[in-house]
Scaffold this motif. Structure first.
Motif, PDB file in Angstrom:
ATOM      1  N   ASN A  49       0.817  -1.198  -0.087  1.00 17.10           N
ATOM      2  CA  ASN A  49       0.016  -0.231   0.066  1.00 17.10           C
ATOM      3  C   ASN A  49       0.867   1.367  -0.022  1.00 17.10           C
ATOM      4  O   ASN A  49       0.740   2.338  -0.682  1.00 17.10           O
ATOM      5  CB  ASN A  49      -0.995  -0.030   1.152  1.00 17.10           C
TER       6      ASN A  49
ATOM      7  N   THR B 118      -4.078   1.033   6.053  1.00 11.42           N
ATOM      8  CA  THR B 118      -5.210   1.956   5.590  1.00 11.42           C
ATOM      9  C   THR B 118      -6.569   1.193   6.190  1.00 11.42           C
ATOM     10  O   THR B 118      -6.529   0.042   6.370  1.00 11.42           O
ATOM     11  CB  THR B 118      -5.247   2.061   4.164  1.00 11.42           C
ATOM     12  N   VAL B 119      -7.571   2.188   5.976  1.00 12.56           N
ATOM     13  CA  VAL B 119      -9.103   1.704   6.481  1.00 12.56           C
ATOM     14  C   VAL B 119      -9.350   0.491   5.520  1.00 12.56           C
ATOM     15  O   VAL B 119      -9.758  -0.430   5.878  1.00 12.56           O
ATOM     16  CB  VAL B 119      -9.832   2.692   6.569  1.00 12.56           C
ATOM     17  N   PRO B 120      -9.278   0.683   3.965  1.00 10.44           N
ATOM     18  CA  PRO B 120      -9.841  -0.608   3.589  1.00 10.44           C
ATOM     19  C   PRO B 120      -9.070  -1.935   3.684  1.00 10.44           C
ATOM     20  O   PRO B 120      -9.556  -3.088   3.596  1.00 10.44           O
ATOM     21  CB  PRO B 120      -9.638  -0.191   2.067  1.00 10.44           C
TER      22      PRO B 120
ATOM     23  N   ILE C 115     -10.520  -3.125   6.899  1.00  9.92           N
ATOM     24  CA  ILE C 115     -11.785  -3.929   6.772  1.00  9.92           C
ATOM     25  C   ILE C 115     -11.715  -5.118   6.182  1.00  9.92           C
ATOM     26  O   ILE C 115     -11.980  -6.347   6.402  1.00  9.92           O
ATOM     27  CB  ILE C 115     -12.873  -2.786   5.857  1.00  9.92           C
ATOM     28  N   LEU C 116     -10.763  -5.196   5.148  1.00 11.95           N
ATOM     29  CA  LEU C 116     -10.375  -6.543   4.569  1.00 11.95           C
ATOM     30  C   LEU C 116      -9.925  -7.589   5.515  1.00 11.95           C
ATOM     31  O   LEU C 116     -10.459  -8.733   5.239  1.00 11.95           O
ATOM     32  CB  LEU C 116      -9.640  -6.303   3.181  1.00 11.95           C
TER      33      LEU C 116
END
Lengths: 387, 393
Positions: B47, B355-357, B360-361
């Motif tokens: 990322n 990161t936020v995504p 969540i993943l």
């Protein structure tokens, strides 16, 4: 003595019976060990890729421009370096940025001195091919991996495009070189320095990217390096001399942080593997408390029972690790294509497989410690009454 | 409603029983935790690196290199090409004329903190007009370099990562002294890993005959690119390759991104399977141990469906706890961690990004692992033959 061997032989069907009894559990444990060692193999190949070429401890020095490896050195340094006592022979090379047909097919081009194939310890090819290349002004020696990628044969003429200077070249394949470093693909494209030099722009004419220095005694590497560097310290092109090994190490260190991450991941894999097998093994030994007590009343000693517990763990971890490492051995070449740009030496070395097996044995012993304590604490009379 | 009460009672019962098997429960949680930790760790690298690469260059800036050149380091354009590039279609004009900039690139040896061996660092010699094309480059300390003088401005991250590039220091390089007069930021992109100086100063130090490595042109819009590219690549006077500046940086970093994603993906997949297998093993074992308890519950009227759901939820909880702790741990360990690696020709410094995504993943992965891990034990628990199970003990 004889009776002890007989007892040990009787253990085998007992082991099989125990593993077979809870087939699902044995299967799951085996599967997690297989996966753990498949991961171990893949990460081992990554680490191998980061360190490939460093292990070669030959008596070679490499001389670059002190400013960076992209700055040249005058070719006239060759005589000066050769005159230093302890220096055997000096070769040189110049980067050549060419491609074949499409800019995506970049060649690892080096324009080299006539004696270069005899000095570079990382390549090997038949001497009559070197002799043929020697005579042939437009000849090239091509690494075997590059030759097979583009289907080039000995004697074939190869059109090559260059990004600046003279734009289009034709070379004859006079030699196909193999790598002397196990697992390292052979990707060099060696043309004659003189052939490139005669058409080079004036600003880079008679300059080389590096000298390769063969020395008589590897123990003198440090002294000779500083002698070479001192000689040119106040010139317009100061040098930085290192052993070939240190140069390879330095290049690999440029990726340093990534190597560390690989080690952390491998550590995490083993931690979880150890936790899972340890727990399952302890559970299965605990369940059989009354059986161990029965064996004790039959005359089995604590040591016999320990042997059974360790052997069970050994059997499952060793079988699992052999399969897992085997899978890694098959997966790594498939993955190599994805990662070859970053890690040309992506390969699972035999030492890593050996290390994996040693670790498997270690895991078997380590996971047996908790169960052994449980077994040692069994008092048959109490255990049997409870059942 | 009664069914939910029953389910709730079972869940509470199951969770209370964790205390009796702290080791097994801990191991199940830990194995989920490690997978999530490794997953988040590896992909925070990917990322962070991709974010750095993606933010570099603009899609409405065209980059002109020698034909077939893969980077500035293997490219050289004669100064006579400038006129042709200036008059190509789609180039923006301002009061000073066409917005184009020349660049000459070199590599300098610099040493990272804590290391002895030199690494390759990009030195970019630029026209002043480059700062109009790259408006995100801003001086954050000191001042801009002067034209024709051996002065450097240093990217924010390069100044932190390499020895000897603090404001006011002098670097001896190419037989001349270079003074660091400024530190610049550049929105966290690749340029923050670089050193910038005046193009003529760098060409002189390198005894270059005036050729540039690359030319940049600001286009009227991103859509003007194809026409601009066509006109230059088909011009018989030139022999150049034209690409979007933004695509160039993606290409340069593509090999490394692919490497991290493919290795990281495979490692996570295998570890995930390993953790699911492990959790299944542990939960299955605990169900076997509790056969008589579960059979008793069934005998006094608990339904098979609620027993099944309770075990599934237990698996889910183990997964979520492992996942949340794993993400928290990964965030503490990895987020913002600065790393530097060779990409293309020079070092690229970047920060790991959790990161936020990504979080969540990873929660999704943890939930999935927990459910799969609980499935077989749940089936087993709900399909107990009650009379047999009770007789066995």
């Amino acid at each position: 003595m004889v009776s002890s061997i007989r007892l040990q032989l009787k253990i085998v069907p007992l082991l099989w019976g125990n593993l077979n009894r809870r087939r699902l559990r044995s299967g799951l444990t085996l599967l997690s060990i297989i996966i753990g060692f498949a991961l171990f193999g893949i990460l081992g190949a990554v680490l191998q890729g980061f360190t490939t070429g460093i292990t070669n401890g030959s008596a070679e020095l490499v001389v670059f421009n002190r400013n960076s490896r992209f700055h040249g050195l005058p070719i006239s340094y060759q005589d000066s370096i050769e005159s230093i006592h302890g220096v055997q022979k000096v070769g040189y090379m110049q980067w050549f940025g060419g491609y074949y047909q499409d800019p995506r097919n970049q060649l690892a081009g080096f324009a080299v001195s006539p004696n270069y194939p005899g000095i570079d310890p990382t390549i090997t090819l038949p001497s009559r091919q070197i002799a043929q290349w020697d005579q042939d002004k437009t000849g090239v020696i091509v690494g075997a991996s590059t030759a097979s990628r583009y289907g080039w044969k000995l004697g074939e003429s190869i059109p090559v495009l260059n990004t600046y200077g003279v734009k289009s070249w034709t070379f004859i394949v006079d030699g196909i070189a193999h790598s002397t470093i196990p697992g390292r693909p052979s990707d060099g494209f060696f043309l004659h320095y003189d052939y490139l030099n005669q058409s080079s722009p004036l600003s880079v004419q008679n300059t080389v990217s590096a000298f390769l220095v063969g020395i008589t005694d590897a123990d003198h590497a440090a002294r000779l390096s500083s002698e070479i560097d001192n000689r040119f310290a106040n010139s317009s092109a100061p040098t930085r001399t290192n052993t070939a090994q240190a140069v390879a190490q330095g290049f690999s260190d440029q990726f340093a942080n990534l190597g560390e991450i690989v080690l952390i991941v491998a550590g995490a894999v083993f931690l979880s593997l150890l936790l899972i097998t340890c727990n399952v093994h302890a559970q299965s030994v605990r369940e059989r408390t009354s059986e161990w007590a029965t064996l004790r009343t039959f005359g089995f000693t604590n040591r016999n029972i320990f042997a059974i517990v360790v052997a069970e763990a050994m059997l499952i971890t060793l079988v699992g690790s052999v399969i897992g490492l085997g899978i890694a051995r098959l997966l790594v070449p498939l993955l190599a294509h994805e990662v070859e740009m970053v890690l040309p030496g992506f390969l699972l070395p035999l030492q890593a497989i050996g290390l994996g097996l040693v670790i498997a044995a270690f895991i078997a012993v380590a996971t047996s410690i908790v169960p052994l304590i449980q077994v040692a604490g069994i008092r048959p009379a109490v255990a049997l009454r409870r059942a | 409603m009664a069914w939910f009460k029953e389910l709730l009672a079972l869940i509470v019962f199951n969770i209370r029983s964790w205390r009796l098997r702290p080791m097994a429960t801990g191991v199940a949680i830990a194995s989920f935790l490690i997978v999530v930790l490794v997953f988040v760790g590896i992909f925070s690298v990917e990322n962070g690196f991709t974010a750095t690469a993606r933010s570099t260059g603009a899609s409405d800036v065209a980059m002109v290199l020698s034909q077939g050149a893969r980077s500035e380091m293997s490219s050289s354009l004669p100064i006579s090409d400038v006129g042709v590039i200036e008059s190509a279609p789609g180039v923006t004009h301002n009061s000073n004329g066409p917005l184009i900039a020349g660049e000459y690139t070199d590599i300098i040896n610099a040493t990272k903190h804590g290391s002895q061996e030199p690494t390759d660092v990009t030195v970019r010699g630029v026209d002043k007009s480059m700062f109009t094309l790259e408006p995100q480059v801003k001086i954050v300390a000191g001042r801009m370099f002067k034209t024709g003088v051996n002065e450097l401005i240093v990217g924010r991250r390069a100044a932190q990562e390499f020895k000897g590039f603090t404001l006011g220091s002098t670097v001896h390089w190419l037989q001349t002294d270079w003074k660091v007069v400024g530190i610049f930021s550049s929105n966290g992109d690749v340029h923050e890993s670089e050193l910038w100086t005046d193009i003529h100063a760098l060409q002189n130090a390198d005894q270059n005959n005036g050729n540039v490595a690359a030319m940049y042109a600001k286009l009227t819009s991103a859509n003007a690119f194809p026409a601009f590219q066509q006109s230059l690549e088909h011009n018989p006077q030139l022999s150049v390759s034209v690409l979007r500046q933004s695509d160039y940086y993606l290409q340069q970093t593509n090999a490394l991104t692919r490497f991290i994603a493919s290795i990281g993906g495979l490692v996570t997949l295998l570890m995930g399977i390993g953790a699911v297998v492990g959790a299944m093993n542990i939960m299955y074992t605990t169900i076997v141990v509790r056969t008589s308890e579960l059979a008793t519950l069934r005998a006094i009227g608990f339904q098979a469906s609620s027993t099944f759901s309770a075990v599934m939820i237990e698996g889910l909880l183990l997964g979520v706890i492992g996942g949340v702790v794993g993400i928290l741990g990964a965030w503490l360990i990895f987020n913002g961690h600065q790393a530097s690696t060779l990409s293309g020709y020079g070092q690229v410094i970047f920060n790991f990004a959790v990161t936020v995504p990504l979080m969540i993943l990873s929660i999704g992965i943890a939930v999935f692992m927990g459910l799969i891990g609980g499935l077989y034990p749940a089936l087993r628990a709900s399909r107990l033959a009650i009379s047999v199970a009770l007789r066995e003990t």
